[in-house]
Design a protein around this motif. Structure first.
Motif, short mmCIF file in Angstrom:
data_model
loop_
_atom_site.label_atom_id
_atom_site.label_comp_id
_atom_site.label_asym_id
_atom_site.label_seq_id
_atom_site.Cartn_x
_atom_site.Cartn_y
_atom_site.Cartn_z
N ILE A 208 33.29 17.22 81.65
CA ILE A 208 33.46 16.30 80.52
C ILE A 208 34.81 16.51 79.85
O ILE A 208 35.48 15.54 79.46
CB ILE A 208 32.30 16.47 79.51
CG1 ILE A 208 30.97 16.06 80.14
CG2 ILE A 208 32.57 15.66 78.24
CD1 ILE A 208 30.92 14.61 80.62
N PHE A 209 35.25 17.76 79.74
CA PHE A 209 36.57 18.04 79.17
C PHE A 209 37.65 17.38 80.03
O PHE A 209 38.57 16.72 79.51
CB PHE A 209 36.80 19.55 79.07
CG PHE A 209 38.05 19.94 78.34
CD1 PHE A 209 38.03 20.19 76.97
CD2 PHE A 209 39.25 20.06 79.01
CE1 PHE A 209 39.19 20.54 76.29
CE2 PHE A 209 40.42 20.42 78.35
CZ PHE A 209 40.38 20.66 76.99
N ARG A 214 41.81 13.33 81.03
CA ARG A 214 42.45 12.64 82.15
C ARG A 214 42.26 11.13 82.09
O ARG A 214 43.21 10.36 82.21
CB ARG A 214 41.89 13.17 83.48
CG ARG A 214 42.34 14.59 83.81
CD ARG A 214 41.72 15.07 85.11
NE ARG A 214 42.09 16.47 85.39
CZ ARG A 214 41.62 17.18 86.40
NH1 ARG A 214 40.75 16.63 87.24
NH2 ARG A 214 42.00 18.43 86.59
N ASP A 215 41.01 10.69 81.93
CA ASP A 215 40.71 9.25 81.98
C ASP A 215 40.97 8.55 80.64
O ASP A 215 41.48 7.43 80.62
CB ASP A 215 39.25 9.03 82.38
CG ASP A 215 38.97 9.49 83.80
OD1 ASP A 215 39.77 9.18 84.68
OD2 ASP A 215 37.96 10.18 84.01
N ILE A 220 43.79 4.62 76.45
CA ILE A 220 44.51 4.49 75.18
C ILE A 220 45.87 3.87 75.39
O ILE A 220 46.29 2.96 74.66
CB ILE A 220 44.62 5.86 74.48
CG1 ILE A 220 43.25 6.36 74.04
CG2 ILE A 220 45.57 5.78 73.29
CD1 ILE A 220 43.24 7.77 73.50
N VAL A 221 46.61 4.35 76.40
CA VAL A 221 47.95 3.83 76.69
C VAL A 221 47.89 2.33 76.96
O VAL A 221 48.74 1.56 76.48
CB VAL A 221 48.57 4.58 77.89
CG1 VAL A 221 49.81 3.84 78.40
CG2 VAL A 221 48.92 6.01 77.51
N PHE A 295 34.31 8.36 73.64
CA PHE A 295 34.13 8.78 75.03
C PHE A 295 32.94 9.73 75.11
O PHE A 295 32.76 10.57 74.25
CB PHE A 295 35.39 9.46 75.59
CG PHE A 295 35.99 10.52 74.69
CD1 PHE A 295 35.61 11.85 74.80
CD2 PHE A 295 36.93 10.18 73.74
CE1 PHE A 295 36.16 12.82 73.98
CE2 PHE A 295 37.49 11.14 72.90
CZ PHE A 295 37.10 12.47 73.03
N GLY A 296 32.11 9.54 76.13
CA GLY A 296 30.94 10.40 76.25
C GLY A 296 29.99 9.96 77.35
O GLY A 296 30.40 9.41 78.37
N GLY A 297 28.70 10.20 77.11
CA GLY A 297 27.68 9.98 78.11
C GLY A 297 27.67 8.58 78.67
O GLY A 297 27.96 7.60 77.98
#
Length: 308
Positions: A208-209, A214-215, A220-221, A295-297
């Protein structure tokens, strides 16, 4: 018909505070261990009889009070949550009843820590359709009820709380300048929770980190483009993630607002709770450009560039 506008923001947290030292009494951990790895110092925990819809109701009442609008004038209520106390009725239906929003339709949305971003996106489209003029969007969680309190890798990270916004169609320019919402179900097993089957939250922390650093920056960009951003309000999961995000995006760390030290990871509540606090203390105000990212599950992630 105007554009979507944030008329008010509000938040609510349980009275009970659990510090890192309190956690060290029930598991093998310490304040230094937790702070050095996460930045979290404490979190708020619901009482035995306190529910997610209770927290959301408190936020909804504050939103009506701050905005001066009546409950009857609200057209819809969306609650982003993964910890509703029941599937049916939804937390949103309970809030609708509790505040007397007799003309509002209401539903829950489940997208874990991305929930508020997904819900705000839906609300903006509802208002943009011209069919609805006013709505409430809340992220609310009782994460403490889905944790295995013997699992140090997850129990130290999460807390309970709620935050939200009241929207209407009085804006003179678009609230949402750009957005991108994403899901990758092929990685779903990296973060799971099935309360109905008594299956507590489980997380592959390293995976998850890595996903977050990375993703999520790529998302965002793409959403920010060439635009200037006054502040980044990212999901409040871990201080180290915020540090990495700032470096990856080439932005000053002070632009990445933070309150996770006081609340821990409150899942769908984290972004609106942060937004409400920062509006209350004057850091965030109308006229600014904000980037919100969850961001998450799911795995789920998504960003919206807002001009509030």
């Amino acid at each position: 018909m105007g554009f979507t506008k944030i008329q008010a923001a509000a938040h609510a947290v349980p009275e009970r505070i659990m510090t890192n030292d309190d956690l060290s009494l029930i598991m093998e951990t310490s304040d230094e261990w937790i702070r050095s790895r996460t930045g979290i110092r404490q979190r708020h925990i619901v009482s035995e009889n306190e529910t997610t819809s209770d927290l959301a109701t408190e936020v909804a009442k504050k939103l009506l009070e701050k905005s001066g609008f009546t409950a009857e004038s609200v057209d819809f209520i969306i609650i982003a949550t993964m910890t509703a106390e029941s599937v049916m009725p939804s937390s949103a239906a309970k809030v609708q009843s509790n505040i007397g929003a007799i003309n509002a339709f209401a539903y829950d949305l489940t997208a874990a820590c991305s929930g508020f971003v997904f819900a705000l996106s839906q609300a903006d489209k509802l208002i943009g359709s011209g069919a609805y003029h006013r709505g409430i969007v809340i992220g609310a969680e009782s994460m403490s009820k889905v944790l295995d309190w013997s699992d140090r890798s997850t129990a130290v990270l999460f807390g309970d709380g709620a935050g939200g916004v009241l929207l209407d169609d009085s804006g003179e320019s678009p609230l949402v300048l750009s957005e991108k919402l994403q899901t990758d179900g092929s990685r779903a097993e990296k973060l799971t929770c099935s309360p109905m089957s008594q299956d507590f939250l489980k997380m592959d922390g390293r995976a998850i980190f890595d996903f977050a650093v990375r993703d999520v920056p790529k998302n965002i960009v793409e959403v920010v483009g060439d635009n200037e951003v006054d502040y980044f309000l990212l999901h409040q999961a871990n201080e180290r993630i915020l540090d990495k995000m700032a470096k990856k995006l080439g932005q000053p760390r002070e632009k990445f607002l933070q309150n996770l030290q006081n609340y821990g990871n409150t899942s769908a509540a984290s972004i609106p709770l942060l937004l409400s606090e920062m509006m209350e203390n004057g850091t965030v105000y109308q006229g600014q450009s904000l980037l919100i990212t969850g961001f998450g599950g799911g795995l789920t992630w998504g960003s919206m560039l807002l001009h509030i």
